[in-house]
Design a protein around this motif. Structure first.
Motif, PDB file in Angstrom:
ATOM      1  N   CYS A 108      31.990 -33.037  -6.678  1.00  0.00           N
ATOM      2  CA  CYS A 108      31.331 -31.633  -6.632  1.00  0.00           C
ATOM      3  C   CYS A 108      29.804 -31.866  -7.084  1.00  0.00           C
ATOM      4  CB  CYS A 108      32.028 -30.938  -7.894  1.00  0.00           C
ATOM      5  SG  CYS A 108      33.776 -30.764  -7.934  1.00  0.00           S
ATOM      6  N   GLU A 109      29.115 -30.542  -6.526  1.00  0.00           N
ATOM      7  CA  GLU A 109      27.743 -30.631  -6.966  1.00  0.00           C
ATOM      8  C   GLU A 109      27.579 -29.706  -8.329  1.00  0.00           C
ATOM      9  OE1 GLU A 109      23.249 -29.974  -4.974  1.00  0.00           O
ATOM     10  OE2 GLU A 109      25.177 -30.162  -3.807  1.00  0.00           O
ATOM     11  N   VAL A 110      26.686 -30.034  -9.090  1.00  0.00           N
ATOM     12  CA  VAL A 110      26.226 -29.128 -10.079  1.00  0.00           C
ATOM     13  C   VAL A 110      25.205 -27.961  -9.596  1.00  0.00           C
ATOM     14  CG1 VAL A 110      25.015 -28.908 -12.519  1.00  0.00           C
ATOM     15  CG2 VAL A 110      26.453 -30.829 -12.114  1.00  0.00           C
ATOM     16  N   VAL A 111      25.666 -26.677 -10.025  1.00  0.00           N
ATOM     17  CA  VAL A 111      24.983 -25.697  -9.374  1.00  0.00           C
ATOM     18  C   VAL A 111      24.616 -24.720 -10.535  1.00  0.00           C
ATOM     19  CG1 VAL A 111      26.003 -25.775  -6.899  1.00  0.00           C
ATOM     20  CG2 VAL A 111      27.167 -24.316  -8.753  1.00  0.00           C
ATOM     21  N   GLY A 112      24.984 -25.022 -11.611  1.00  0.00           N
ATOM     22  CA  GLY A 112      24.465 -24.077 -12.640  1.00  0.00           C
ATOM     23  C   GLY A 112      24.723 -24.504 -13.943  1.00  0.00           C
ATOM     24  N   ARG A 113      23.839 -23.940 -15.101  1.00  0.00           N
ATOM     25  CA  ARG A 113      24.526 -24.245 -16.456  1.00  0.00           C
ATOM     26  C   ARG A 113      24.785 -22.772 -17.075  1.00  0.00           C
ATOM     27  NH1 ARG A 113      24.479 -29.639 -18.820  1.00  0.00           N
ATOM     28  NH2 ARG A 113      23.371 -30.812 -17.066  1.00  0.00           N
ATOM     29  N   GLY A 127      36.193 -24.926  -6.125  1.00  0.00           N
ATOM     30  CA  GLY A 127      37.089 -24.065  -6.587  1.00  0.00           C
ATOM     31  C   GLY A 127      38.600 -24.199  -6.313  1.00  0.00           C
ATOM     32  N   SER A 128      39.309 -23.196  -6.534  1.00  0.00           N
ATOM     33  CA  SER A 128      40.730 -23.446  -6.314  1.00  0.00           C
ATOM     34  C   SER A 128      40.937 -23.402  -4.758  1.00  0.00           C
ATOM     35  CB  SER A 128      41.541 -22.024  -6.745  1.00  0.00           C
ATOM     36  OG  SER A 128      40.844 -20.999  -6.009  1.00  0.00           O
ATOM     37  N   ARG A 129      40.329 -23.227  -4.032  1.00  0.00           N
ATOM     38  CA  ARG A 129      40.548 -23.472  -2.361  1.00  0.00           C
ATOM     39  C   ARG A 129      40.196 -24.963  -1.957  1.00  0.00           C
ATOM     40  NH1 ARG A 129      35.528 -21.216   1.343  1.00  0.00           N
ATOM     41  NH2 ARG A 129      33.946 -22.709   0.676  1.00  0.00           N
ATOM     42  N   ASP A 130      39.407 -25.595  -2.950  1.00  0.00           N
ATOM     43  CA  ASP A 130      39.432 -27.202  -2.852  1.00  0.00           C
ATOM     44  C   ASP A 130      40.348 -27.829  -3.411  1.00  0.00           C
ATOM     45  OD1 ASP A 130      36.767 -26.635  -1.325  1.00  0.00           O
ATOM     46  OD2 ASP A 130      36.123 -25.865  -3.319  1.00  0.00           O
ATOM     47  N   GLY A 131      41.176 -27.166  -4.277  1.00  0.00           N
ATOM     48  CA  GLY A 131      42.327 -27.848  -5.127  1.00  0.00           C
ATOM     49  C   GLY A 131      42.056 -28.222  -6.458  1.00  0.00           C
ATOM     50  N   PRO A 134      42.368 -25.153 -13.594  1.00  0.00           N
ATOM     51  CA  PRO A 134      42.034 -25.285 -14.898  1.00  0.00           C
ATOM     52  C   PRO A 134      42.518 -26.478 -15.606  1.00  0.00           C
ATOM     53  CG  PRO A 134      42.652 -22.935 -14.336  1.00  0.00           C
ATOM     54  CD  PRO A 134      43.059 -24.185 -13.220  1.00  0.00           C
ATOM     55  N   GLY A 135      41.926 -27.074 -16.563  1.00  0.00           N
ATOM     56  CA  GLY A 135      42.556 -28.111 -17.523  1.00  0.00           C
ATOM     57  C   GLY A 135      42.493 -29.537 -16.916  1.00  0.00           C
ATOM     58  N   ARG A 136      41.461 -29.767 -16.128  1.00  0.00           N
ATOM     59  CA  ARG A 136      41.591 -30.924 -15.344  1.00  0.00           C
ATOM     60  C   ARG A 136      40.046 -31.655 -15.992  1.00  0.00           C
ATOM     61  NH1 ARG A 136      44.448 -30.908 -10.452  1.00  0.00           N
ATOM     62  NH2 ARG A 136      46.397 -30.075 -10.872  1.00  0.00           N
ATOM     63  N   ALA A 137      40.255 -33.129 -16.139  1.00  0.00           N
ATOM     64  CA  ALA A 137      39.318 -33.637 -16.356  1.00  0.00           C
ATOM     65  C   ALA A 137      38.135 -33.865 -15.309  1.00  0.00           C
ATOM     66  CB  ALA A 137      39.915 -35.171 -16.730  1.00  0.00           C
ATOM     67  N   ALA A 149      37.525 -25.190 -16.975  1.00  0.00           N
ATOM     68  CA  ALA A 149      37.857 -24.087 -17.616  1.00  0.00           C
ATOM     69  C   ALA A 149      38.141 -22.879 -17.063  1.00  0.00           C
ATOM     70  CB  ALA A 149      36.879 -23.495 -18.848  1.00  0.00           C
ATOM     71  N   GLU A 150      37.394 -22.347 -16.656  1.00  0.00           N
ATOM     72  CA  GLU A 150      37.495 -21.118 -15.570  1.00  0.00           C
ATOM     73  C   GLU A 150      37.196 -21.283 -14.049  1.00  0.00           C
ATOM     74  OE1 GLU A 150      35.077 -17.863 -16.629  1.00  0.00           O
ATOM     75  OE2 GLU A 150      35.635 -17.609 -18.956  1.00  0.00           O
ATOM     76  N   VAL A 151      38.156 -21.037 -13.343  1.00  0.00           N
ATOM     77  CA  VAL A 151      38.257 -21.356 -11.874  1.00  0.00           C
ATOM     78  C   VAL A 151      38.328 -20.307 -11.133  1.00  0.00           C
ATOM     79  CG1 VAL A 151      39.403 -22.998 -10.107  1.00  0.00           C
ATOM     80  CG2 VAL A 151      39.119 -23.737 -12.383  1.00  0.00           C
ATOM     81  N   ASN A 152      37.581 -20.217 -10.154  1.00  0.00           N
ATOM     82  CA  ASN A 152      37.632 -19.190  -8.943  1.00  0.00           C
ATOM     83  C   ASN A 152      37.771 -19.861  -7.716  1.00  0.00           C
ATOM     84  OD1 ASN A 152      35.055 -19.724  -8.140  1.00  0.00           O
ATOM     85  ND2 ASN A 152      34.086 -18.160  -9.836  1.00  0.00           N
ATOM     86  N   ALA A 153      37.846 -19.104  -6.415  1.00  0.00           N
ATOM     87  CA  ALA A 153      38.015 -19.787  -5.383  1.00  0.00           C
ATOM     88  C   ALA A 153      36.884 -20.646  -4.753  1.00  0.00           C
ATOM     89  CB  ALA A 153      38.266 -18.763  -4.202  1.00  0.00           C
ATOM     90  N   MET A 154      35.733 -20.259  -5.214  1.00  0.00           N
ATOM     91  CA  MET A 154      34.449 -20.789  -4.731  1.00  0.00           C
ATOM     92  C   MET A 154      33.822 -22.184  -5.797  1.00  0.00           C
ATOM     93  SD  MET A 154      34.091 -19.570  -1.721  1.00  0.00           S
ATOM     94  CE  MET A 154      32.478 -19.937  -1.192  1.00  0.00           C
ATOM     95  N   SER A 155      34.201 -21.821  -7.176  1.00  0.00           N
ATOM     96  CA  SER A 155      33.471 -22.551  -8.117  1.00  0.00           C
ATOM     97  C   SER A 155      34.374 -22.772  -9.199  1.00  0.00           C
ATOM     98  CB  SER A 155      31.912 -22.119  -8.186  1.00  0.00           C
ATOM     99  OG  SER A 155      32.161 -20.899  -8.926  1.00  0.00           O
ATOM    100  N   CYS A 156      33.732 -23.459 -10.249  1.00  0.00           N
ATOM    101  CA  CYS A 156      34.463 -23.700 -11.383  1.00  0.00           C
ATOM    102  C   CYS A 156      33.601 -23.868 -12.692  1.00  0.00           C
ATOM    103  CB  CYS A 156      35.583 -24.864 -11.438  1.00  0.00           C
ATOM    104  SG  CYS A 156      34.836 -26.234 -11.333  1.00  0.00           S
ATOM    105  N   GLU A 157      33.912 -23.604 -13.727  1.00  0.00           N
ATOM    106  CA  GLU A 157      33.095 -23.930 -14.964  1.00  0.00           C
ATOM    107  C   GLU A 157      33.767 -24.950 -15.599  1.00  0.00           C
ATOM    108  OE1 GLU A 157      32.989 -21.023 -18.856  1.00  0.00           O
ATOM    109  OE2 GLU A 157      31.578 -20.488 -17.717  1.00  0.00           O
TER     110      GLU A 157
END
Length: 275
Positions: A108-113, A127-131, A134-137, A149-157
């Motif tokens: 992954c690449e960091v795209v925001g804070r 995100g979820s479309r990439d596998g 939530p709760g992954r190291a 923590a939070e995961v959507n189709a395109m990204s994750c927090e």
């Protein structure tokens, strides 16, 4: 004006005199005029040279401006090359780390804070479309970063390990003792954590390595969290706690990996035929 009229009158008078009488006067006048004429000629030459110099200085100014612009362009190109070299080095390190681990990982690449705080969360471009789940190291080649923590189709927090809501079961490698690493946000502009509930009889030293214990289900065992910076005794006197400096550079992180579920071992082929 008067001098000019006098010179004209003398010229006319000389013109009217007989040639034999004028010859000596012409010679005397020539001797008088020649030094003055030489001075005037040299002065005129110097004026012409000065003018050419001034005109040349205008060309020098233009050349100086041109060279200054070229220097700025070269400096810009040099900085761009240094940036590309640094990015290539980082990518090579990421690729080597990706190949060295035995677990499936999602690059992954960091795209925001996170707006809640620089040392609390960050956002990755997977995100979820990439596998991602939530709760992954989340790790980097240097060590543990946090967990999804939070995961959507395109990204994750990602909740960083320095976030005050982050609790990680940990182990001191040299001492073999266990504790819990809690995020402390930032102190002095850098992310900090603290490992608590260390047995009071365990010797904890500055520089001791802290890793994940594998307990709790989110973080696999052995991920480097950071190093002990200072040690304190709990107020109750029953436990110790120690400040931990994260090994991963959370402030300058550009790439990270989300760990996937560990693949179960492949079944061994049966030996021999059926009875």
């Amino acid at each position: 004006m008067g001098i000019a009229l006098l010179a004209a009158a003398l010229a006319a008078g000389l013109w009217l005199l007989p040639a034999p009488a004028v010859r000596p006067l012409k010679g005397a006048a020539r001797r008088l005029v020649t030094p003055v004429q030489s001075v005037l000629i040299r002065g005129a030459a110097r004026v012409r040279e000065g003018w050419r110099t001034v005109r040349g200085m205008g060309g020098l100014v233009e050349r100086y401006q041109q060279l200054s612009e070229e220097i700025v362009e070269l400096q810009t190109d040099l900085r761009a090359m240094e940036t590309l070299e640094r990015e290539n080095r980082e990518l090579r390190e990421q690729l080597a780390f990706f190949r060295s681990t035995g677990r499936p990982m999602i690059a992954c690449e960091v795209v925001g804070r996170g707006i809640s705080g620089w040392w609390r969360t960050l956002r990755l471009n997977r995100g979820s479309r990439d596998g991602v789940r939530p709760g992954r190291a989340v790790v980097s080649p240097d060590g543990l970063v946090g967990s999804t923590a939070e995961v959507n189709a395109m990204s994750c927090e990602v909740r960083l390990l320095s976030d005050p809501s982050s609790w990680i079961s940990a182990r001191l490698v040299r001492a073999g003792s266990y504790g819990v690493v809690k995020g402390r946000g930032s102190e002095g502009g850098r992310p900090t954590c603290r490992i608590e509930f260390i047995n009071k009889d365990v010797e904890v030293r500055r520089g001791d390595t802290v890793v994940t214990s594998g307990l709790g289900g989110i973080y696999p065992e052995g991920l480097v969290i950071g190093y002990v910076e200072e040690v304190r005794t709990d107020r109750s006197g029953l436990y110790q706690s120690a400040g931990v400096v994260p090994k991963a550079d959370l402030g300058r992180l550009r790439f990270a990996f989300v760990l996937g579920a560990k693949k179960p071992p492949s079944p061994e082929p049966l030996q021999g035929g059926a009875p």
